[in-house]
Design a protein around this motif. Structure first.
Motif, mmCIF file in Angstrom:
data_model
loop_
_atom_site.group_PDB
_atom_site.id
_atom_site.type_symbol
_atom_site.label_atom_id
_atom_site.label_comp_id
_atom_site.label_asym_id
_atom_site.label_seq_id
_atom_site.Cartn_x
_atom_site.Cartn_y
_atom_site.Cartn_z
ATOM 1 N N ALA A 1 0.831 -1.202 0.000
ATOM 2 C CA ALA A 1 0.000 0.000 0.000
ATOM 3 C C ALA A 1 0.866 1.252 0.000
ATOM 4 O O ALA A 1 1.904 1.308 0.649
ATOM 5 C CB ALA A 1 -0.910 0.004 1.217
ATOM 6 N N THR A 2 0.453 2.260 -0.762
ATOM 7 C CA THR A 2 1.101 3.570 -0.739
ATOM 8 C C THR A 2 0.479 4.383 0.382
ATOM 9 O O THR A 2 -0.747 4.501 0.443
ATOM 10 C CB THR A 2 0.896 4.290 -2.081
ATOM 11 O OG1 THR A 2 1.407 3.454 -3.123
ATOM 12 C CG2 THR A 2 1.636 5.611 -2.093
ATOM 13 N N PRO A 3 1.287 4.920 1.307
ATOM 14 C CA PRO A 3 0.746 5.510 2.529
ATOM 15 C C PRO A 3 -0.387 6.492 2.339
ATOM 16 O O PRO A 3 -1.364 6.445 3.027
ATOM 17 C CB PRO A 3 1.977 6.178 3.158
ATOM 18 C CG PRO A 3 3.130 5.390 2.664
ATOM 19 C CD PRO A 3 2.752 4.970 1.277
ATOM 20 N N TYR A 4 -0.272 7.429 1.392
ATOM 21 C CA TYR A 4 -1.341 8.431 1.288
ATOM 22 C C TYR A 4 -1.985 8.447 -0.084
ATOM 23 O O TYR A 4 -2.491 9.453 -0.535
ATOM 24 C CB TYR A 4 -0.808 9.829 1.639
ATOM 25 C CG TYR A 4 0.564 10.152 1.082
ATOM 26 C CD1 TYR A 4 1.681 9.899 1.856
ATOM 27 C CD2 TYR A 4 0.728 10.693 -0.175
ATOM 28 C CE1 TYR A 4 2.945 10.188 1.357
ATOM 29 C CE2 TYR A 4 1.984 10.983 -0.669
ATOM 30 C CZ TYR A 4 3.087 10.732 0.107
ATOM 31 O OH TYR A 4 4.323 11.005 -0.371
ATOM 32 N N CYS B 1 -0.509 12.758 6.413
ATOM 33 C CA CYS B 1 -0.183 11.480 5.774
ATOM 34 C C CYS B 1 1.152 11.495 5.035
ATOM 35 O O CYS B 1 1.601 10.457 4.552
ATOM 36 C CB CYS B 1 -1.297 11.081 4.793
ATOM 37 S SG CYS B 1 -2.868 10.678 5.579
ATOM 38 N N SER B 2 1.775 12.644 4.933
ATOM 39 C CA SER B 2 2.975 12.762 4.087
ATOM 40 C C SER B 2 4.223 12.192 4.729
ATOM 41 O O SER B 2 5.164 11.808 4.034
ATOM 42 C CB SER B 2 3.213 14.233 3.727
ATOM 43 O OG SER B 2 3.494 14.986 4.902
ATOM 44 N N GLY C 1 -0.564 6.410 14.348
ATOM 45 C CA GLY C 1 -0.219 7.316 15.430
ATOM 46 C C GLY C 1 1.093 8.034 15.205
ATOM 47 O O GLY C 1 1.274 9.170 15.664
ATOM 48 N N ALA C 2 2.019 7.392 14.476
ATOM 49 C CA ALA C 2 3.305 8.039 14.202
ATOM 50 C C ALA C 2 3.128 9.242 13.284
ATOM 51 O O ALA C 2 3.822 10.254 13.429
ATOM 52 C CB ALA C 2 4.267 7.030 13.570
ATOM 53 N N TYR C 3 2.190 9.153 12.341
ATOM 54 C CA TYR C 3 1.927 10.277 11.441
ATOM 55 C C TYR C 3 1.284 11.430 12.204
ATOM 56 O O TYR C 3 1.599 12.603 11.967
ATOM 57 C CB TYR C 3 1.019 9.831 10.288
ATOM 58 C CG TYR C 3 1.672 8.851 9.349
ATOM 59 C CD1 TYR C 3 1.687 7.491 9.642
ATOM 60 C CD2 TYR C 3 2.300 9.281 8.186
ATOM 61 C CE1 TYR C 3 2.295 6.582 8.793
ATOM 62 C CE2 TYR C 3 2.898 8.374 7.326
ATOM 63 C CZ TYR C 3 2.898 7.032 7.640
ATOM 64 O OH TYR C 3 3.508 6.146 6.805
ATOM 65 N N ILE C 4 0.398 11.080 13.151
ATOM 66 C CA ILE C 4 -0.234 12.118 13.970
ATOM 67 C C ILE C 4 0.797 12.790 14.865
ATOM 68 O O ILE C 4 0.824 14.022 14.998
ATOM 69 C CB ILE C 4 -1.380 11.507 14.794
ATOM 70 C CG1 ILE C 4 -2.499 11.024 13.855
ATOM 71 C CG2 ILE C 4 -1.926 12.508 15.804
ATOM 72 C CD1 ILE C 4 -3.594 10.251 14.549
ATOM 73 N N ASP C 5 1.673 11.976 15.481
ATOM 74 C CA ASP C 5 2.708 12.537 16.358
ATOM 75 C C ASP C 5 3.675 13.431 15.599
ATOM 76 O O ASP C 5 4.229 14.382 16.177
ATOM 77 C CB ASP C 5 3.484 11.401 17.030
ATOM 78 C CG ASP C 5 2.622 10.617 18.007
ATOM 79 O OD1 ASP C 5 3.002 9.471 18.333
ATOM 80 O OD2 ASP C 5 1.568 11.160 18.438
ATOM 81 N N ALA C 6 3.892 13.139 14.316
ATOM 82 C CA ALA C 6 4.823 13.944 13.518
ATOM 83 C C ALA C 6 4.218 15.281 13.106
ATOM 84 O O ALA C 6 4.943 16.187 12.697
ATOM 85 C CB ALA C 6 5.253 13.159 12.280
#
Length: 721
Positions: free
Chosen positions: A99-102, A633-634, A643-648
């Protein structure tokens, strides 16, 4: 629908391929037995290629998983197949695009869609070819002469064949002699009596469906050979062995003609003349032992291949706690106990989550993929290997791995034992020296439901989304609440003057009535509240905060009548060290603790202020919300945990939540369209959940594979119709 059907056909084709290989092997072992036994075995292949389900049995001989391709593989972050053959799974799974993340669509979704189109085109080509072949054959038969019953003679025909379904006709070359005609006619009548003409048609249509599988083509032609040879043997048994030479001569005389094309489904003729002649000449009446062995072999193999392996208890779609710590590396000072060890959740699509005992939320660790290790390689992960670990490792049948891709190169191994128990090893993949730090024996504490999910969201009461326990917005019907709102705005405007628009939100904690301090006889009321004041600026069509404050306040009003309140005192707590003591002194004891907890109300209050500011400025935040989600999402692209994307991106996520009802409307519109199964869906679901909880909605502790699954579970009670 088209893609789902294509994946089901692929599953049947993979299972059928395994059965075809087994039948070919058994066909070789039965080469001295009557061909009727080999022919009977092909019915198992036909069943596997047509029927997507079967009964389960502990005696199943099926060497592969009957559903090797998961039905939701196109949505998986790390797509994998589970054939049960490790080497095949490893090669195929490693070649599947992840899957491509975004991206809105996974690459595998595109490939499956294109594959399904090609599959349908192939079916259409074969069916059209069959129709044209049949029309061409009918033109050749226009001069056929009726002989008797369902028998027709044709002067321009070189090969006998059967044509039709409900009323099959036998077409014979007009040049056949009397003896030849008797042999060949008996052969064709045997076909009809055994319904071979129906089986052949069904086999052809199955071939059209599985046209992409070369093993199905091989099965089609090999089963046709066994069909013809078994018919030849039936003729010899009826007429006697003395006719073998004459019968073979008849087959040889017909071999010079042009055979009927196998692609004509309503007509099939004879083929492989050399093999049939050799089989006729070598045919001998089999002995009892040969017949008994052939019958038992066909029965056992047939039933074993038709049955699916009896499914054991699936270790996915369940929540686990640590039942026993089997190993803890001695070189580390920090260790777990059973009471402090985390819980683990394995979703139905093999995604691993963890929750520490002190946390409320699950953290995604990554997707599990099959990771075969030899027994010695497993032992080598432990330093030193103790007896408990050794005993449990010896019972492991399948190992799955997840990589956290953090600075410690953390790896997680989930080990399924032969008895269905599950082990989990937490370690580090140091180059050349991988090591396990903990080995846990897990105990299942939440069983999967009918949908394969561990845990479900349910409303705790009748409150709909968008409501809160203590409503921060001014209540139009309550004059006192209107007076509180006006007082908050008026008091703070003198403190903050840099914005284009000011908004307030408050939660009333308590209200006390009293006597007038002026002795006029008019009563008073003191409102104890948590109040937020915010100012906003509008620049370039957007919205920005320019100032504000959030604190407990005590407002005393003189009550002139039931609809008129005049502010007498606007109390705020002292700064610095006097903040807490002043609140405890001013507020009633039962609400003083709540007044000190500003975080309990801040999110709902900010959302209320944002919604007022957006409505006042008529700001179109749809594009802004889309941009915030895209930014979140980038990065970091290497992480699989939402959660890692939100934390970033804490500021972007905070703004997304603060847009409140506008974010809910935007996300719910996308969810209603369906297909939000990637990273974007996870981010939108997290934001919607935070917004709804801030507005008072309650959820059970739960976990969902995708944001779309979360929305589908709550839409009936949480989304206004």
């Amino acid at each position: 629908m088209q893609e789902e059907l294509f994946l089901k056909v692929l599953n049947m084709s993979i299972t059928g391929s395994a059965v075809i290989l087994c039948v070919v092997l058994m066909r070789f072992l039965l080469r001295r037995a009557p061909k009727v036994f080999s022919y009977a075995l092909w019915s198992v292949v036909l069943f596997r290629l047509v029927c997507p389900f079967s009964f389960e049995s502990a005696l199943s001989l099926l060497p592969v998983n009957p559903e090797p391709i998961p039905d939701r593989i196109v949505y998986a972050a790390v797509p994998q197949i589970q054939t049960g053959i490790t080497a095949v799974d490893r090669v195929v799974s490693s070649s599947l695009p992840g899957a491509t993340p975004y991206a809105s669509v996974n690459p595998l979704q595109i490939w499956v869609f294109l594959g399904s189109l090609l599959w349908i085109m192939g079916i259409a080509v074969l069916l059209l070819y069959s129709v044209f072949s049949l029309l061409s054959l009918k033109r050749r038969l226009k001069d056929a002469v009726h002989d008797k019953e369902n028998i027709y003679l044709c002067a321009g025909l070189d090969t006998p064949f059967v044509m039709g379904v409900l009323r099959p006709r036998i077409y014979l070359p007009a040049s056949l002699s009397g003896a030849e005609k008797e042999y060949i006619l008996l052969h064709e009548q045997t076909h009809i009596r055994r319904f071979d003409h129906v089986v052949k048609i069904l086999s052809f249509f199955v071939l059209c469906i599985h046209w992409f599988n070369p093993l199905v083509w091989a099965a089609f032609f090999l089963s046709g050979r066994d069909m013809e040879m078994s018919c030849d043997e039936a003729v010899i048994r009826k007429l006697g062995h003395e006719v073998k030479k004459d019968y073979s001569s008849s087959l040889l005389s017909l071999a010079t003609g042009r055979p009927i094309v196998g692609g004509t489904p309503l007509a099939f003729g004879e083929g492989d003349t050399r093999g049939r002649i050799m089989n006729v000449l070598n045919y001998k009446k089999p002995g009892f032992r040969v017949l008994l062995f052939a019958f038992l072999a066909v029965f056992i193999l047939g039933m074993g291949m038709m049955a699916n392996p009896k499914a054991g208890e699936n270790f996915t779609a369940a929540v686990y706690r640590v039942d026993e710590i089997l190993y803890s590396a001695p070189q580390y000072s920090f260790g777990y106990t059973r009471d402090t060890a985390p819980e683990y959740n394995i979703s139905s699509d093999y995604v691993l989550f963890r929750r520490e005992i002190s946390d409320q939320d699950w953290v995604m660790l990554g997707s599990l993929y099959e990771y075969p290790l030899s027994r010695q390689e497993q032992y080598g992960l432990f330093d030193p290997l103790n007896n408990k670990a050794h005993e449990n490792l010896d019972k492991v049948k399948t190992i799955y791995r997840a990589d956290l891709k953090d600075e410690n190169q953390t790896l997680i191994l989930v080990m399924e034992q032969k008895n269905g128990h599950v082990l989990l090893a937490h370690g580090y993949d140091h180059p050349g020296n991988p090591r396990v730090r903990w080995l846990f024996h897990l105990d299942k504490v939440v069983e999967p439901d009918a949908n394969g999910q561990a845990g479900q969201v349910k409303p705790q009461d009748d409150r709909a989304a968008g409501t809160t326990e203590a409503e921060p917005m001014a209540k139009e019907q309550d004059p006192l609440e209107k007076a509180v709102s006006a007082a908050i705005l008026q008091h703070n405007r003198s403190e903050y003057t840099g914005g284009d628009f000011s908004a307030q939100a408050h939660t009333t904690l308590a209200a006390e009535t009293g006597e007038s301090v002026t002795g006029s006889g008019i009563g008073t009321v003191t409102v104890y509240a948590m109040a937020l004041y915010m100012e906003f600026g509008y620049r370039g069509g957007g919205l920005s905060e320019t100032g504000g404050s959030h604190m407990p306040v005590a407002l005393t009003f003189e009550v002139e009548d039931k609809n008129t309140y005049r502010l007498m005192e606007y109390w705020t707590p002292q700064d610095g060290a006097g903040y807490g003591p002043s609140i405890r002194e001013k507020f009633p004891e039962k609400i003083a603790g709540g007044a000190l907890d500003t975080q309990k109300y801040i999110q709902a209050h900010v959302m209320a202020c944002y919604e007022q500011a957006i409505a006042y400025g008529q700001v179109d935040v749809g594009g802004e919300i889309a941009g915030l989600i895209e930014t979140i999402c980038s990065s970091p692209a290497h992480m699989s945990n939402p959660g890692a994307y939100i934390d970033a991106h804490p500021l972007e996520y905070r703004t997304l939540v603060y847009y409140g009802s506008y974010t809910l409307e935007y996300c719910f519109d996308l969810f209603a369209q369906g297909g939000q199964r990637g990273l974007e869906g996870h981010i939108m679901a997290a934001a919607c959940r935070d917004i709804m909880m801030a507005k008072g909605a309650s959820f059970d502790d739960m976990l969902y594979n995708t944001g779309q699954d979360w929305y589908d579970s709550i839409k009936d009670w949480a989304v206004p119709s």
